[in-house]
Design an enzyme around this catalytic site. Structure first.
Site, PDB file in Angstrom:
ATOM      1  N   THR A 125       5.936  -6.173  -0.450  1.00  0.00           N
ATOM      2  CA  THR A 125       6.261  -7.392  -1.195  1.00  0.00           C
ATOM      3  C   THR A 125       7.771  -7.544  -1.265  1.00  0.00           C
ATOM      4  O   THR A 125       8.496  -6.558  -1.436  1.00  0.00           O
ATOM      5  CB  THR A 125       5.641  -7.351  -2.616  1.00  0.00           C
ATOM      6  OG1 THR A 125       5.956  -8.562  -3.308  1.00  0.00           O
ATOM      7  CG2 THR A 125       6.142  -6.162  -3.418  1.00  0.00           C
ATOM      8  N   HIS A 161      -0.514   8.309  -8.379  1.00  0.00           N
ATOM      9  CA  HIS A 161      -0.219   9.736  -8.503  1.00  0.00           C
ATOM     10  C   HIS A 161      -1.488  10.586  -8.498  1.00  0.00           C
ATOM     11  O   HIS A 161      -1.408  11.824  -8.412  1.00  0.00           O
ATOM     12  CB  HIS A 161       0.556   9.971  -9.805  1.00  0.00           C
ATOM     13  CG  HIS A 161       1.401  11.200  -9.794  1.00  0.00           C
ATOM     14  ND1 HIS A 161       1.555  12.006  -8.675  1.00  0.00           N
ATOM     15  CD2 HIS A 161       2.157  11.785 -10.764  1.00  0.00           C
ATOM     16  CE1 HIS A 161       2.351  13.006  -8.964  1.00  0.00           C
ATOM     17  NE2 HIS A 161       2.733  12.913 -10.235  1.00  0.00           N
TER      18      HIS A 161
END
Length: 414
Positions: free
Chosen positions: A332, A385
């Site tokens: 993006t 994560h």
């Protein structure tokens, strides 16, 4: 007479919202004419007439939610005018239209209750509210776009009702929660905007999302573009932009850190051995992410052409479902709007997204004694994560930085 039904739009789409009726009830239509525009959470589609005739009845109004296969209108045969001099028992056209209009309205629109005419509600909710004598303007909607459904009316009936004793007259108050005396504009979310909102919140809720940052010296890329831009344009009929460099750099880094090209399915990790890179595009109804397929097999010109084509389709609401599905990683570019730094949100179920930002001249130390103004860009990697360790995320971003600062390596690694 034939029915106009909501067409099939792919396995993942079961309903849509009628965004606009292009024709009015009673209009003459021909086969292939666009009748209505249907908005889904992914794409907008046009519903066309399958035969010639008259749009005799509109059964679902703009803003209403409709299901796949549901009848939303009917087309009847065209009627000719009576022959000259003939006597007809039929009412004159104007009289006939006036006589038929109340019946048509009764079929197409629910009876309006006091205070309920401007409330967005499904036909089933309106019917139940009429039967129970409930003012729809007092019913709370649980739908993300603010439309009242039958379940909301039922829940309203279960709540304790106010005392039937007449209340003392009081001054009219401004609608809550607006500030009295201050101008406001209340408007419902579009289906796509509501879906984007829900997906972003869901991504933050389900993923263990972290963001790491770095910066890229864009000197080498800007030098290549300056030297090659004109010949590239003449040869390939497309501009040599920055996105092809970043797409190639991302592919090269994904090959070295494959867990960033994966997704979580239950307790399994699905590592993808292909590189379908989503490119975020700002459209009127919100951000969409069309996908450049097999980016590792494409040259710079092919990547740039695909991005231009997909961006054009996004801004004209022409994207197909196949353009949006199955991306493995997203890029993006907030820099196009002047963003200097941001933390992009994951595009679930992907586990990585790269944020580009504004190129800005900043003083950079060349060695212990010299510094120069260089075109610098901050880049950000948000990652999940749960499966991507911090060390891998940092090294992934360093790899992207290294590839961009030495563009020749993109021919080998990307």
């Amino acid at each position: 007479m034939s029915d106009i039904k909501v067409p099939e739009m792919g396995e993942s789409i079961t309903e849509g919202t009628i965004a606009k009726w292009v024709v009015k009830q009673g209009d003459q239509v021909k086969q292939g004419d666009v009748l209505a525009e249907l908005e889904t959470d992914k794409v907008n589609i046009e519903i066309s007439a399958e035969e010639d005739g008259v749009l005799s009845q509109i059964l679902r109004q703009e803003g209403e939610t409709v299901q796949i296969g549901e009848v939303i209108a009917t087309i009847g045969a065209s009627t000719g005018a009576p022959a000259a001099g003939s006597v007809s028992a039929e009412p004159k056209p104007a009289e006939k239209q006036e006589a038929q209009q109340p019946a048509v309205q009764a079929a197409a629109e629910p009876k309006q209750d006091s205070g309920s005419s401007d409330v967005a509600a499904s036909p089933a909710a309106r019917k139940l509210a009429r039967e129970l004598g409930i003012d729809l303007s007092k019913v709370n909607a649980n739908d993300p776009i603010g439309r009242i459904r039958q379940e909301d009316v039922k829940q309203h009936t279960d709540r304790p009702q106010a005392s039937s004793q007449p209340a003392a007259p009081k001054a009219a108050a401004a609608p809550a929660p607006e500030v009295p005396g201050k101008p406001v504009l209340r408007q419902p979310m579009s289906r796509r905007r509501a879906t984007i909102a829900n997906r972003l919140v869901e991504a933050q809720r389900t993923a263990a999302m972290l963001t790491t940052f770095n910066e890229v010296d864009m000197t080498a890329i800007m030098d290549v573009r300056k030297r090659r831009k004109q010949s590239f344009q003449e040869k390939h009929d497309v501009n040599l932009g920055f996105m092809s460099f970043f797409t190639k750099a991302v592919v090269g880094a994904l090959k070295q850190f494959p867990l960033l090209n994966a997704e979580i399915q239950g307790e399994d990790i699905l590592v993808k051995k292909f590189y379908d890179i989503g490119i975020a595009v700002s459209a009127k109804e919100g951000l969409v992410v069309p996908v450049v397929r097999d980016a590792d097999r494409l040259g710079f010109a092919e990547i740039e052409k695909q991005i231009v084509e997909l961006a054009g389709k996004a801004r004209s609401n022409k994207l197909a479902l196949s353009d949006l599905q199955g991306g493995t990683f997203t890029i993006t570019n907030g820099g196009t709007f002047g963003s200097l730094l941001s933390t992009p949100i994951l595009n679930a179920p992907q586990v990585g997204i790269l944020g580009m930002h504004k190129i800005q001249l900043r003083p950079v130390a060349i060695d212990a004694e010299r510094s120069e103004n260089r075109p610098m860009m901050y880049i950000a990697l948000s990652y999940d994560h749960r499966i991507v360790d911090g060390s891998d995320a940092v090294r992934f971003l360093v790899t992207v930085k290294s590839l961009l600062e030495d563009p020749e390596t993109l021919l080998l690694e990307g």
